[in-house]
Design a protein around this motif. Sequence first.
Motif, PDB file in Angstrom:
ATOM      1  N   SER A  19       0.802  -1.228   0.000  1.00  0.00           N
ATOM      2  CA  SER A  19       0.000   0.000   0.000  1.00  0.00           C
ATOM      3  C   SER A  19       0.828   1.268   0.000  1.00  0.00           C
ATOM      4  O   SER A  19       0.335   2.324  -0.396  1.00  0.00           O
ATOM      5  CB  SER A  19      -0.872   0.052   1.251  1.00  0.00           C
ATOM      6  N   MET A  20       2.076   1.190   0.491  1.00  0.00           N
ATOM      7  CA  MET A  20       2.827   2.437   0.689  1.00  0.00           C
ATOM      8  C   MET A  20       3.112   3.212  -0.604  1.00  0.00           C
ATOM      9  O   MET A  20       3.104   4.441  -0.570  1.00  0.00           O
ATOM     10  CB  MET A  20       4.114   2.188   1.486  1.00  0.00           C
TER      11      MET A  20
ATOM     12  N   ALA B 121       2.274   8.183  -2.589  1.00  0.00           N
ATOM     13  CA  ALA B 121       2.534   8.582  -3.991  1.00  0.00           C
ATOM     14  C   ALA B 121       4.019   8.437  -4.342  1.00  0.00           C
ATOM     15  O   ALA B 121       4.627   9.347  -4.879  1.00  0.00           O
ATOM     16  CB  ALA B 121       2.047  10.003  -4.239  1.00  0.00           C
ATOM     17  N   ILE B 122       4.583   7.277  -3.995  1.00  0.00           N
ATOM     18  CA  ILE B 122       6.007   7.041  -4.280  1.00  0.00           C
ATOM     19  C   ILE B 122       6.138   6.238  -5.567  1.00  0.00           C
ATOM     20  O   ILE B 122       5.569   5.151  -5.687  1.00  0.00           O
ATOM     21  CB  ILE B 122       6.681   6.299  -3.099  1.00  0.00           C
TER      22      ILE B 122
ATOM     23  N   ILE C 184      13.122   4.813   1.213  1.00  0.00           N
ATOM     24  CA  ILE C 184      12.712   6.068   0.571  1.00  0.00           C
ATOM     25  C   ILE C 184      12.176   6.976   1.670  1.00  0.00           C
ATOM     26  O   ILE C 184      11.474   6.506   2.576  1.00  0.00           O
ATOM     27  CB  ILE C 184      11.685   5.780  -0.541  1.00  0.00           C
ATOM     28  N   TYR C 185      12.553   8.247   1.623  1.00  0.00           N
ATOM     29  CA  TYR C 185      12.127   9.181   2.667  1.00  0.00           C
ATOM     30  C   TYR C 185      10.963  10.038   2.180  1.00  0.00           C
ATOM     31  O   TYR C 185      11.016  10.601   1.100  1.00  0.00           O
ATOM     32  CB  TYR C 185      13.302  10.063   3.106  1.00  0.00           C
ATOM     33  N   ARG C 186       9.902  10.066   2.976  1.00  0.00           N
ATOM     34  CA  ARG C 186       8.758  10.942   2.711  1.00  0.00           C
ATOM     35  C   ARG C 186       8.291  11.515   4.045  1.00  0.00           C
ATOM     36  O   ARG C 186       8.146  10.762   4.999  1.00  0.00           O
ATOM     37  CB  ARG C 186       7.586  10.141   2.139  1.00  0.00           C
TER      38      ARG C 186
ATOM     39  N   GLY D  92      -2.491   9.826  -1.968  1.00  0.00           N
ATOM     40  CA  GLY D  92      -1.077   9.788  -1.585  1.00  0.00           C
ATOM     41  C   GLY D  92      -0.667  10.978  -0.740  1.00  0.00           C
ATOM     42  O   GLY D  92       0.491  11.353  -0.692  1.00  0.00           O
ATOM     43  N   LEU D  93      -1.649  11.587  -0.055  1.00  0.00           N
ATOM     44  CA  LEU D  93      -1.386  12.770   0.774  1.00  0.00           C
ATOM     45  C   LEU D  93      -1.965  12.547   2.164  1.00  0.00           C
ATOM     46  O   LEU D  93      -2.988  13.133   2.517  1.00  0.00           O
ATOM     47  CB  LEU D  93      -2.057  14.002   0.131  1.00  0.00           C
TER      48      LEU D  93
END
Length: 374
Positions: A156-157, A162-163, A178-180, A331-332
């Motif tokens: 799901s990530m 939104a990666i 991955i950094y978000r 994705g927010l």
Amino acid sequence: MAPTKDQIRERLATIATPAGAKLTEAGVLSDIMVTDGKVFFSLSVDAAQVKAWESVRKQVEDTIKAIPGVTSAMVALTAERAGGGKGAPPPQAARTPHAHSAPAGPSGVPGVKSIIAVASGKGGVGKSTTSINLALALRDLGLKVGVLDADIYGPSMPKLLAIREKPQTIGGTRLKPIYRYDLAVMSIGFLIEEETPMIWRGPMVMSALTQMLREVEWGNLDVMVVDMPPGTGDAQLTMAQQVPLAGAVIVSTPQDLALIDARRGVAMFKRVNVPILGVIENMSYFVCPSCGTRSDIFGHGGAQLEAERLQVPFLGAVPLDMIIRETSDAGLPVVATQPDGPHAKVYREIAQKLRDSLAGPGAGRAAPRIVIEA
Ligand SMILES: Nc1ncnc2c1ncn2[C@@H]1O[C@H](COP(=O)(O)OP(=O)(O)OP(=O)(O)O)[C@@H](O)[C@H]1O
Ligand SMILES: [Mg+2]
């Protein structure tokens, strides 16, 4: 309108196995998961016959995709080596005794202080949405937080954050997360294409998970939030047995059926000695966006009563809310994008309780403590 599991099974009954038997009677079907029109399940077949099954798998997938209301279908072949037990868990001895409260015992992840699993017995109750928003809320409390998407079949990530990019490798073997939003994130979805049908054998599911845990440069984290796949299968056992989990958080919707599944989730973690940090009731009540009236459409409060009965803490109730769904799907995540709104507040209150139970006396142990919330 998405089809029910029974409607899907009805269609599957029209398909034959390579040996000519009815698919639904061949004992190969896993539990069928239907979320938002997305259908996932696996066919567990003999490793020697994978080739013969591939065309059946394709036929099954095409048949499911043709059902009105289905937006996507992923059918995986799960092959078992003859004699190799079905996703046999690693020997119990591999587990460090009392590892729950150890910052990073021998079987822990170096640099990671606490690992918590967000789980449920049933699919589609909002584990992934809860995981990401809780991770963000824990970050807002000043903690360094990572998110591991342990859902190998339906990650799901990538969507929730939104990666689209692929993780970089370090020295050819280790991966950078991955950094978000200041979170370190890893998901199998970053590594494979969304629609690639994967053949996952039980042991492969476990090795994919342990690789994502141990071959990723997570850095120093106070908390790693693990978004679990639904159910009580290989992934849960791997996490529970190979990782010193500080505990598990069970997400449930208020419906009775989901609660039966939640009970199953609680029981499974208790069986393998992982403390239950608490239960979250998701999609608990509905607040009308135009008039503000609150409706308890699913009979709100069930999860809280159930938590009392099971003697596990009740961590809080998250409303069923359009904004939560829209921000997740876009994705927010709401805690990152509307940090001052009412939803972020709900998640932050839950995060505070979680942090306290991780830090408090007897942290990492199943404390028979009941927290009752209005
Ligand atoms: N509190 C909520 N209000 C409204 N929609 C929600 C809420 N929680 C989750 N959803 C929506 O419900 C759907 C399922 O949520 P999610 O993917 O988080 O569930 P899950 O338990 O992780 O599912 P799976 O078992 O497939 O992994 C998503 O479309 C999500 O946006
Ligand atoms: Mg999920």
